[in-house]
Design an enzyme around this catalytic site. Structure first.
Site, PDB file in Angstrom:
ATOM      1  N   ASP A  31       0.872  -1.310  -0.043  1.00  0.00           N
ATOM      2  CA  ASP A  31       0.061  -0.124  -0.100  1.00  0.00           C
ATOM      3  C   ASP A  31       0.864   1.329   0.026  1.00  0.00           C
ATOM      4  OD1 ASP A  31      -3.230   0.340   1.210  1.00  0.00           O
ATOM      5  OD2 ASP A  31      -1.943   2.027   0.866  1.00  0.00           O
ATOM      6  N   LEU A  33      -0.280   3.979   1.319  1.00  0.00           N
ATOM      7  CA  LEU A  33      -0.681   4.794   2.332  1.00  0.00           C
ATOM      8  C   LEU A  33      -1.240   6.240   1.891  1.00  0.00           C
ATOM      9  CD1 LEU A  33       1.592   3.942   5.113  1.00  0.00           C
ATOM     10  CD2 LEU A  33      -0.401   2.804   4.673  1.00  0.00           C
ATOM     11  N   THR A  35      -4.351   6.829   0.620  1.00  0.00           N
ATOM     12  CA  THR A  35      -5.671   6.892   1.093  1.00  0.00           C
ATOM     13  C   THR A  35      -5.988   5.858   2.108  1.00  0.00           C
ATOM     14  OG1 THR A  35      -6.444   5.402  -0.720  1.00  0.00           O
ATOM     15  CG2 THR A  35      -6.845   7.882  -0.923  1.00  0.00           C
ATOM     16  N   GLY A  36      -4.929   4.754   2.333  1.00  0.00           N
ATOM     17  CA  GLY A  36      -5.074   3.765   3.391  1.00  0.00           C
ATOM     18  C   GLY A  36      -4.261   4.281   4.581  1.00  0.00           C
ATOM     19  N   ILE A  52       2.340   1.094  -6.364  1.00  0.00           N
ATOM     20  CA  ILE A  52       2.286   0.033  -7.458  1.00  0.00           C
ATOM     21  C   ILE A  52       2.667   0.418  -8.843  1.00  0.00           C
ATOM     22  CG2 ILE A  52       0.761  -1.565  -6.222  1.00  0.00           C
ATOM     23  CD1 ILE A  52      -1.401  -0.871  -8.535  1.00  0.00           C
ATOM     24  N   TYR A 141     -14.322   7.467 -12.679  1.00  0.00           N
ATOM     25  CA  TYR A 141     -13.938   6.406 -11.834  1.00  0.00           C
ATOM     26  C   TYR A 141     -14.290   4.950 -12.466  1.00  0.00           C
ATOM     27  CZ  TYR A 141     -14.734   3.212  -7.923  1.00  0.00           C
ATOM     28  OH  TYR A 141     -14.521   2.114  -7.265  1.00  0.00           O
ATOM     29  N   ARG A 221     -30.062   2.051  -3.452  1.00  0.00           N
ATOM     30  CA  ARG A 221     -28.950   1.466  -3.472  1.00  0.00           C
ATOM     31  C   ARG A 221     -28.761   0.009  -2.729  1.00  0.00           C
ATOM     32  NH1 ARG A 221     -28.304   4.720  -6.404  1.00  0.00           N
ATOM     33  NH2 ARG A 221     -26.773   6.536  -6.937  1.00  0.00           N
TER      34      ARG A 221
HETATM   35  N1  UFG Z   1     -26.152  10.451  -0.624  1.00  0.00           N
HETATM   36  C1  UFG Z   1     -26.890  11.490   0.117  1.00  0.00           C
HETATM   37  N2  UFG Z   1     -26.114  12.301   1.053  1.00  0.00           N
HETATM   38  C2  UFG Z   1     -24.903  12.124   1.356  1.00  0.00           C
HETATM   39  C3  UFG Z   1     -24.437  11.144   0.741  1.00  0.00           C
HETATM   40  C4  UFG Z   1     -24.808  10.120  -0.165  1.00  0.00           C
HETATM   41  O1  UFG Z   1     -28.145  11.608  -0.191  1.00  0.00           O
HETATM   42  O2  UFG Z   1     -24.371  12.917   2.051  1.00  0.00           O
HETATM   43  C5  UFG Z   1     -26.836   9.333  -1.254  1.00  0.00           C
HETATM   44  C6  UFG Z   1     -26.231   9.479  -2.756  1.00  0.00           C
HETATM   45  O3  UFG Z   1     -26.801  10.232  -3.594  1.00  0.00           O
HETATM   46  C7  UFG Z   1     -26.753   7.942  -3.311  1.00  0.00           C
HETATM   47  C8  UFG Z   1     -26.537   7.274  -1.885  1.00  0.00           C
HETATM   48  O4  UFG Z   1     -26.479   8.219  -0.864  1.00  0.00           O
HETATM   49  O5  UFG Z   1     -27.918   8.112  -3.872  1.00  0.00           O
HETATM   50  C9  UFG Z   1     -25.248   6.312  -1.867  1.00  0.00           C
HETATM   51  O6  UFG Z   1     -24.109   7.343  -1.938  1.00  0.00           O
HETATM   52  P1  UFG Z   1     -22.793   7.033  -1.701  1.00  0.00           P
HETATM   53  O7  UFG Z   1     -21.985   8.166  -2.135  1.00  0.00           O
HETATM   54  O8  UFG Z   1     -22.618   6.442  -0.361  1.00  0.00           O
HETATM   55  O9  UFG Z   1     -22.487   5.764  -2.844  1.00  0.00           O
HETATM   56  P2  UFG Z   1     -22.481   5.768  -4.299  1.00  0.00           P
HETATM   57  O10 UFG Z   1     -24.039   4.985  -4.487  1.00  0.00           O
HETATM   58  O11 UFG Z   1     -22.599   7.172  -4.849  1.00  0.00           O
HETATM   59  O12 UFG Z   1     -21.181   5.318  -4.519  1.00  0.00           O
HETATM   60  C10 UFG Z   1     -21.015   3.884  -4.389  1.00  0.00           C
HETATM   61  C11 UFG Z   1     -19.394   3.690  -4.024  1.00  0.00           C
HETATM   62  C12 UFG Z   1     -18.743   4.065  -5.471  1.00  0.00           C
HETATM   63  C13 UFG Z   1     -19.197   3.109  -6.423  1.00  0.00           C
HETATM   64  C14 UFG Z   1     -20.670   3.480  -6.577  1.00  0.00           C
HETATM   65  C15 UFG Z   1     -21.236   2.471  -7.784  1.00  0.00           C
HETATM   66  O13 UFG Z   1     -18.971   4.565  -3.126  1.00  0.00           O
HETATM   67  O14 UFG Z   1     -17.357   3.541  -5.156  1.00  0.00           O
HETATM   68  O15 UFG Z   1     -21.216   2.993  -5.488  1.00  0.00           O
HETATM   69  O16 UFG Z   1     -22.164   3.192  -8.113  1.00  0.00           O
HETATM   70  F1  UFG Z   1     -18.738   3.603  -7.761  1.00  0.00           F
END
Ligand code: UFG
Length: 328
Positions: A31, A33, A35-36, A52, A141, A221
């Site tokens: 790693d 480090l 972000t880890g 890497i 991403y 989700r």
């Molecule tokens: N959300 C809010 N408020 C916040 C943060 C998030 O309403 O403060 C909502 C977002 O709009 C989304 C849901 O909560 O609808 C989940 O959001 P996250 O940011 O937790 O996760 P994402 O679904 O955006 O992203 C995740 C992973 C990514 C990956 C993606 C795949 O974190 O790495 O799923 O679609 F790419």
């Protein structure tokens, strides 16, 4: 022989290292480090602070260790950042994977488990999403992760390397013993942000849009516990070690929760009112992402243990309540 975990100081990486070591495997962590966290690295893993993209440093690891398989988590993973700084994602995610594959081929290591994402699909044509569905990422991403998968496919056909790509949906939760958990800087994920409210670090949680075509207007989700993800990596690795072919699998619970439902769940788990406010939509958020993980269940024999959202959020709360500043 050892398993090399790249990015083993990160969130999903550290939980996978923990499961590997609990299963009696010998583990080497690499790693940079960036972000880890050093404190997230299991004390029984041998650690190399290596980026890497640094071929000679990676060669030193392969020369010093007897590696039988690689699990690759080492990548930048913030959707928002990837839109502002796409070249950082191409450089680290694709550049790092090129160097890794070169080193694996040069050292005769031919088994790779890869940390991929639901972001490879983009806006889904339908839910639940199947592995064979259209992949059209809506952010850089996801584009780099899809390109990494494609790179592995070509390298596989040219050099005989075998890989399994695991496309995770929304990773969350923490190790049930509370010793490791989620920590990002900056934090952008829903569950840890919600839990900052009962932890006294945030006054309220913002809901990004309530005008989606979902049951309460907020995004849906598929939340999957990090330990279940970790177990899937071990199953995938064992499949490759047993001679299994290259493949791709979704990893989710197959159940969707709205943002409002997740907040309500956190209220139940923490006993805190957790005020919420509706703010505008976040760019690039699909309305619904739900996995079909039937293939992982059928082929890998994967059985998620944490299919209940309250239990998942409880493990996250145990970690965040005891470590309000993560590993700092
Ligand atoms: N959300 C809010 N408020 C916040 C943060 C998030 O309403 O403060 C909502 C977002 O709009 C989304 C849901 O909560 O609808 C989940 O959001 P996250 O940011 O937790 O996760 P994402 O679904 O955006 O992203 C995740 C992973 C990514 C990956 C993606 C795949 O974190 O790495 O799923 O679609 F790419």
């Amino acid at each position: 022989m050892s398993i090399l975990v790249l990015g083993g100081a990160g969130y999903i990486g550290s939980h996978t290292v923990r499961e590997l070591i609990d299963a009696g495997r010998d583990v080497v962590v690499v790693d940079n480090l960036q972000t880890g966290f050093r404190k997230a690295i299991h004390p029984l893993a041998r650690f190399y602070e290596v980026d890497i993209r640094n071929r000679s440093a990676l060669e030193h690891v392969f020369a010093s260790e007897d590696i039988e398989g690689v699990i690759h988590f080492a990548a930048c993973s913030q959707v928002g950042e990837s839109m502002h700084d796409p070249l950082k994602y191409y450089d680290n995610n694709l550049g790092g994977t090129i160097t890794l594959l070169q080193a694996m081929i040069a050292n005769g290591v031919d088994k790779l488990v890869f940390s991929s994402t639901a972001a490879t699909y983009g806006e889904p044509e339908r839910v639940p999403i199947l592995e064979s569905d259209r992949t059209e990422p809506t952010n850089c991403y996801g584009e780099t992760k899809l390109s990494m998968e494609k790179m592995m496919r070509w390298v596989s056909s040219a050099h005989g390397l075998r890989y399994i790509a695991l496309r995770y949906f929304n990773a969350c939760g923490a190790h049930p013993d509370g010793s490791i958990g989620e920590a990002h800087d900056p934090e952008t994920h829903l569950v840890p942000l919600i839990l900052q409210v009962p932890n006294g670090q945030r006054a309220k949680i913002s809901i990004f849009g309530d005008d989606y075509a979902t049951k309460d207007g907020t995004c849906v989700r598929d939340y999957i516990h990090v330990t279940d993800l970790a177990q899937a990596h071990i199953l995938a690795l064992d499949r490759l070690l047993a001679g299994g072919e290259s493949d791709v699998f979704n990893l989710g619970n197959g159940v969707g929760f709205t943002v409002k439902e997740v907040i309500e769940c956190a209220r139940r788990v923490t006993g805190h009112p957790i005020p919420a406010e509706i703010v505008p939509r976040r760019a690039g958020d699909p309305a619904q992402l739900i996995a079909s993980s039937d293939k992982a269940k059928d082929v890998l024999g994967w059985k998620p243990q944490y299919d209940d959202l309250d239990t998942i959020v409880s493990t996250a709360w145990k970690w965040h309540a005891a470590h309000p500043h993560g590993f700092a």
